[in-house]
Design a protein around this motif. Structure first.
Motif, PDB file in Angstrom:
ATOM      1  N   LEU A  15       1.121  -1.200  -0.574  1.00  0.00           N
ATOM      2  CA  LEU A  15      -0.265   0.414  -0.194  1.00  0.00           C
ATOM      3  C   LEU A  15       0.629   1.329  -0.050  1.00  0.00           C
ATOM      4  O   LEU A  15       0.870   2.543  -0.366  1.00  0.00           O
ATOM      5  CB  LEU A  15      -1.180  -0.389   1.065  1.00  0.00           C
ATOM      6  CG  LEU A  15      -2.210   1.015   1.307  1.00  0.00           C
ATOM      7  CD1 LEU A  15      -3.127   1.593   0.074  1.00  0.00           C
ATOM      8  CD2 LEU A  15      -2.325   1.178   2.816  1.00  0.00           C
ATOM      9  N   THR A  17       4.193   1.410  -0.738  1.00  0.00           N
ATOM     10  CA  THR A  17       4.934   1.985  -1.832  1.00  0.00           C
ATOM     11  C   THR A  17       4.517   2.275  -3.079  1.00  0.00           C
ATOM     12  O   THR A  17       5.094   3.092  -3.449  1.00  0.00           O
ATOM     13  CB  THR A  17       5.576   0.670  -1.906  1.00  0.00           C
ATOM     14  OG1 THR A  17       5.236  -0.674  -2.441  1.00  0.00           O
ATOM     15  CG2 THR A  17       6.833   0.264  -0.685  1.00  0.00           C
ATOM     16  N   THR A  18       3.398   1.797  -3.155  1.00  0.00           N
ATOM     17  CA  THR A  18       2.267   2.555  -4.578  1.00  0.00           C
ATOM     18  C   THR A  18       1.867   3.475  -4.165  1.00  0.00           C
ATOM     19  O   THR A  18       1.783   4.324  -5.456  1.00  0.00           O
ATOM     20  CB  THR A  18       0.989   1.153  -4.676  1.00  0.00           C
ATOM     21  OG1 THR A  18       1.639   0.515  -4.439  1.00  0.00           O
ATOM     22  CG2 THR A  18       0.213   0.930  -5.953  1.00  0.00           C
ATOM     23  N   MET A  19       1.366   3.710  -2.688  1.00  0.00           N
ATOM     24  CA  MET A  19       0.865   5.080  -2.541  1.00  0.00           C
ATOM     25  C   MET A  19       2.136   6.349  -2.815  1.00  0.00           C
ATOM     26  O   MET A  19       2.238   7.388  -3.657  1.00  0.00           O
ATOM     27  CB  MET A  19       0.337   6.130  -1.611  1.00  0.00           C
ATOM     28  CG  MET A  19      -0.695   4.970  -1.445  1.00  0.00           C
ATOM     29  SD  MET A  19      -1.154   5.452   0.262  1.00  0.00           S
ATOM     30  CE  MET A  19      -1.294   7.071   0.323  1.00  0.00           C
ATOM     31  N   ARG A  22       3.162   7.101  -6.174  1.00  0.00           N
ATOM     32  CA  ARG A  22       2.362   7.778  -7.427  1.00  0.00           C
ATOM     33  C   ARG A  22       2.536   9.436  -6.740  1.00  0.00           C
ATOM     34  O   ARG A  22       2.407  10.230  -7.119  1.00  0.00           O
ATOM     35  CB  ARG A  22       0.174   7.082  -6.802  1.00  0.00           C
ATOM     36  CG  ARG A  22      -0.278   6.098  -7.339  1.00  0.00           C
ATOM     37  CD  ARG A  22      -1.401   5.701  -7.036  1.00  0.00           C
ATOM     38  NE  ARG A  22      -2.452   6.605  -7.811  1.00  0.00           N
ATOM     39  CZ  ARG A  22      -4.005   6.544  -7.174  1.00  0.00           C
ATOM     40  NH1 ARG A  22      -4.200   6.068  -6.738  1.00  0.00           N
ATOM     41  NH2 ARG A  22      -3.978   7.665  -9.025  1.00  0.00           N
ATOM     42  N   ASP A  54      -0.861   5.293  10.065  1.00  0.00           N
ATOM     43  CA  ASP A  54      -1.697   4.354  10.022  1.00  0.00           C
ATOM     44  C   ASP A  54      -1.786   4.148  12.181  1.00  0.00           C
ATOM     45  O   ASP A  54      -0.236   4.113  12.036  1.00  0.00           O
ATOM     46  CB  ASP A  54      -1.440   3.254   9.213  1.00  0.00           C
ATOM     47  CG  ASP A  54      -2.793   1.941   9.436  1.00  0.00           C
ATOM     48  OD1 ASP A  54      -3.808   2.637   9.503  1.00  0.00           O
ATOM     49  OD2 ASP A  54      -2.492   0.909   9.544  1.00  0.00           O
ATOM     50  N   THR A  82      -6.663   5.713   8.985  1.00  0.00           N
ATOM     51  CA  THR A  82      -7.419   5.225   9.389  1.00  0.00           C
ATOM     52  C   THR A  82      -8.348   3.898   8.589  1.00  0.00           C
ATOM     53  O   THR A  82      -8.887   4.151   6.949  1.00  0.00           O
ATOM     54  CB  THR A  82      -8.921   5.297  10.100  1.00  0.00           C
ATOM     55  OG1 THR A  82      -9.870   6.686   9.557  1.00  0.00           O
ATOM     56  CG2 THR A  82      -8.109   6.308  11.084  1.00  0.00           C
ATOM     57  N   GLY A  83      -8.961   2.683   8.854  1.00  0.00           N
ATOM     58  CA  GLY A  83      -9.288   1.174   8.258  1.00  0.00           C
ATOM     59  C   GLY A  83     -10.794   1.784   8.084  1.00  0.00           C
ATOM     60  O   GLY A  83     -11.318   1.814   7.089  1.00  0.00           O
ATOM     61  N   HIS A  84     -11.734   2.431   8.994  1.00  0.00           N
ATOM     62  CA  HIS A  84     -13.167   2.564   9.097  1.00  0.00           C
ATOM     63  C   HIS A  84     -13.426   3.929   9.323  1.00  0.00           C
ATOM     64  O   HIS A  84     -13.757   3.908  10.642  1.00  0.00           O
ATOM     65  CB  HIS A  84     -13.488   1.515  10.212  1.00  0.00           C
ATOM     66  CG  HIS A  84     -13.168   0.112   9.549  1.00  0.00           C
ATOM     67  ND1 HIS A  84     -13.615  -0.514   8.239  1.00  0.00           N
ATOM     68  CD2 HIS A  84     -12.243  -0.508  10.520  1.00  0.00           C
ATOM     69  CE1 HIS A  84     -13.389  -1.718   8.593  1.00  0.00           C
ATOM     70  NE2 HIS A  84     -12.350  -2.153   9.464  1.00  0.00           N
ATOM     71  N   LYS A 103      -9.349   4.735   4.696  1.00  0.00           N
ATOM     72  CA  LYS A 103      -9.134   4.138   3.245  1.00  0.00           C
ATOM     73  C   LYS A 103      -9.975   4.018   2.880  1.00  0.00           C
ATOM     74  O   LYS A 103     -11.214   3.351   3.801  1.00  0.00           O
ATOM     75  CB  LYS A 103      -7.974   2.499   3.520  1.00  0.00           C
ATOM     76  CG  LYS A 103      -6.881   2.415   4.498  1.00  0.00           C
ATOM     77  CD  LYS A 103      -5.946   1.751   4.965  1.00  0.00           C
ATOM     78  CE  LYS A 103      -4.681   2.114   6.086  1.00  0.00           C
ATOM     79  NZ  LYS A 103      -4.506   1.114   6.274  1.00  0.00           N
ATOM     80  N   PRO A 104     -10.421   3.898   1.576  1.00  0.00           N
ATOM     81  CA  PRO A 104      -9.589   3.920   0.667  1.00  0.00           C
ATOM     82  C   PRO A 104      -8.890   5.401   0.180  1.00  0.00           C
ATOM     83  O   PRO A 104      -9.890   5.825   0.173  1.00  0.00           O
ATOM     84  CB  PRO A 104      -9.520   3.435  -0.763  1.00  0.00           C
ATOM     85  CG  PRO A 104     -10.756   2.489  -0.369  1.00  0.00           C
ATOM     86  CD  PRO A 104     -11.146   2.872   0.850  1.00  0.00           C
ATOM     87  N   ILE A 105      -7.484   5.410  -0.032  1.00  0.00           N
ATOM     88  CA  ILE A 105      -7.787   6.821   0.305  1.00  0.00           C
ATOM     89  C   ILE A 105      -7.070   7.456  -1.240  1.00  0.00           C
ATOM     90  O   ILE A 105      -6.335   7.078  -2.069  1.00  0.00           O
ATOM     91  CB  ILE A 105      -6.190   7.313   0.703  1.00  0.00           C
ATOM     92  CG1 ILE A 105      -6.366   7.134   2.781  1.00  0.00           C
ATOM     93  CG2 ILE A 105      -5.762   8.904   0.878  1.00  0.00           C
ATOM     94  CD1 ILE A 105      -4.786   7.274   3.119  1.00  0.00           C
ATOM     95  N   LYS A 106      -7.786   8.716  -1.862  1.00  0.00           N
ATOM     96  CA  LYS A 106      -8.132   9.265  -2.487  1.00  0.00           C
ATOM     97  C   LYS A 106      -7.045  10.216  -2.776  1.00  0.00           C
ATOM     98  O   LYS A 106      -6.766  10.555  -1.704  1.00  0.00           O
ATOM     99  CB  LYS A 106      -9.107  10.170  -3.226  1.00  0.00           C
ATOM    100  CG  LYS A 106     -10.488   9.206  -3.406  1.00  0.00           C
ATOM    101  CD  LYS A 106     -10.477   8.900  -4.878  1.00  0.00           C
ATOM    102  CE  LYS A 106     -11.281   6.928  -4.835  1.00  0.00           C
ATOM    103  NZ  LYS A 106     -11.045   6.448  -5.336  1.00  0.00           N
ATOM    104  N   ILE A 107      -5.969  10.070  -3.782  1.00  0.00           N
ATOM    105  CA  ILE A 107      -4.373  10.720  -3.648  1.00  0.00           C
ATOM    106  C   ILE A 107      -4.470  11.685  -4.235  1.00  0.00           C
ATOM    107  O   ILE A 107      -3.554  12.276  -3.846  1.00  0.00           O
ATOM    108  CB  ILE A 107      -3.357   9.390  -5.067  1.00  0.00           C
ATOM    109  CG1 ILE A 107      -1.901   9.492  -4.750  1.00  0.00           C
ATOM    110  CG2 ILE A 107      -4.225  10.032  -6.623  1.00  0.00           C
ATOM    111  CD1 ILE A 107      -1.656   8.505  -3.645  1.00  0.00           C
TER     112      ILE A 107
END
Lengths: 127, 210
Positions: A15, A17-19, A22, A54, A82-84, A103-107
């Motif tokens: 998560l 590394t991909t963020m 981006r 997190d 946060t997850g929720h 999450k999921p976070i809009k970049i």
């Protein structure tokens, strides 16, 4: 003008590394850490402008990391992933958090938040 | 432990598992969402004349496939767990139930730097039990060891079968408080097994005997 430097902290390595990748596309230098200890080591070694972390991580929890960072670097802005939504599953919310990012976070929302907090800080410093 | 207390504790247990599973699924969805977003970024970049390397596209497709498989596994585990309340007492494959339970518990254990290591003497061992109450019982036994450790720990969970008995061993980690024995004995009775504490290779184990 120097590029913004961000540290993303989450035990989900894929998560962060991909963020980070981006954010690089959006001209932000992004680094990642997958544990509280790694995050603290990186914060102490690098001049980050913003930390995104997190709360739930194995070993040293996000809350512990936040408290330590706030003690050592009181002006460093911290965002909480946060997850929720706003539910922290009963965890105590550590003070000094700028905002929560469900999450999921809009970049692009994240980029706006990062730029917003840094703009505000620059303005406050000028006053 | 009254029926109402069992019911209340069952609900709390079900809630704890559901919260953990939904949290993990949310992480899977977040990774797929970011990976899809990265693909979008690459396509946007390609539109501006910067070619997208083939291997980059391949790694993105692989990453989505890995996370999709992970999501499917999580859903299957949750589905198996959800169906454990279907019948009060039935014949179950205790190996499958315990393995599924251990995998469901791993995320909660990981928060405390604990790895659950499950080992079974056979692939399939059939017993008569109340599957949900047995999971609740295992939860009580495992959860009592969920205290924060500075270093990583392994928590052993074993199933052994002899000619007449099936035994589940759950390790008690050092410094962990013992769960309330009256609750454990009550749950063991309802799950059709007996309970005691034993020492094996200098390690304390909770033992459930069927």
């Amino acid at each position: 003008m120097d590029k913004i430097r961000v540290l993303l902290v989450d035990d989900e390595g894929e998560l962060v590394t991909t963020m980070a990748e981006r954010l690089e596309y959006r001209d932000i230098v992004a680094d990642s850490a997958i544990s509280g200890v790694e995050a603290l080591n990186k914060v102490r070694a690098n001049p980050y402008d913003v930390i995104i972390i997190d709360l739930k991580m194995p070993g040293m929890s996000g809350a512990e990391v936040i408290r330590t960072i706030k003690k050592e670097y009181p002006d460093l802005p911290l965002f909480l992933m946060t997850g929720h939504g706003f539910s922290l599953d009963g965890e105590e919310i550590p003070p000094g958090i700028v905002d929560y990012l469900p999450k999921p976070i809009k970049i692009d929302v994240l980029v706006e938040k990062i730029q917003g907090v840094l703009k505000k800080r620059t303005k406050d410093h000028k006053i | 432990m009254s029926d109402k207390e069992i019911c209340d504790n069952s609900l709390k247990f079900f809630g704890a598992v559901t919260a953990s599973v939904s949290h993990e699924l949310n992480n899977v969805i977040s990774i797929i969402d970011q990976t899809g977003g990265l693909l979008d970024d690459l396509l946007y970049s390609a539109d501006t004349g910067k070619p997208v390397p083939q291997e980059k596209l391949r790694s993105i497709v692989d990453k989505i496939a890995v996370q999709t498989d992970r999501g499917v596994r999580i859903i299957k585990r949750m589905n198996y767990f959800a169906h454990s309340v279907d019948e009060a007492v039935k014949q179950v494959n205790i190996v499958q139930l315990t393995d599924n339970f251990a995998r469901l518990m791993q995320r909660l254990a990981s928060q405390k730097k604990i790895e659950i290591v499950a080992s079974f003497s056979a692939d399939s061992i059939q017993i008569n039990t109340n599957p949900f109450l047995l999971e609740l019982l295992l939860y009580y036994l495992i959860k009592s060891s969920f205290i924060s450790y500075n270093t990583e720990r392994k928590l052993r969970l074993e199933i052994n079968q002899s000619s007449s008995k099936v035994i589940i061993l759950v390790e008690k980690l050092p410094d962990a408080e013992a769960p309330e024995i009256s609750i454990i004995e009550e749950l063991a009775g309802r799950a059709k097994c007996s309970f005691d504490i034993t020492l094996k290779d200098m390690i304390v184990y909770y033992r459930l005997k069927f």
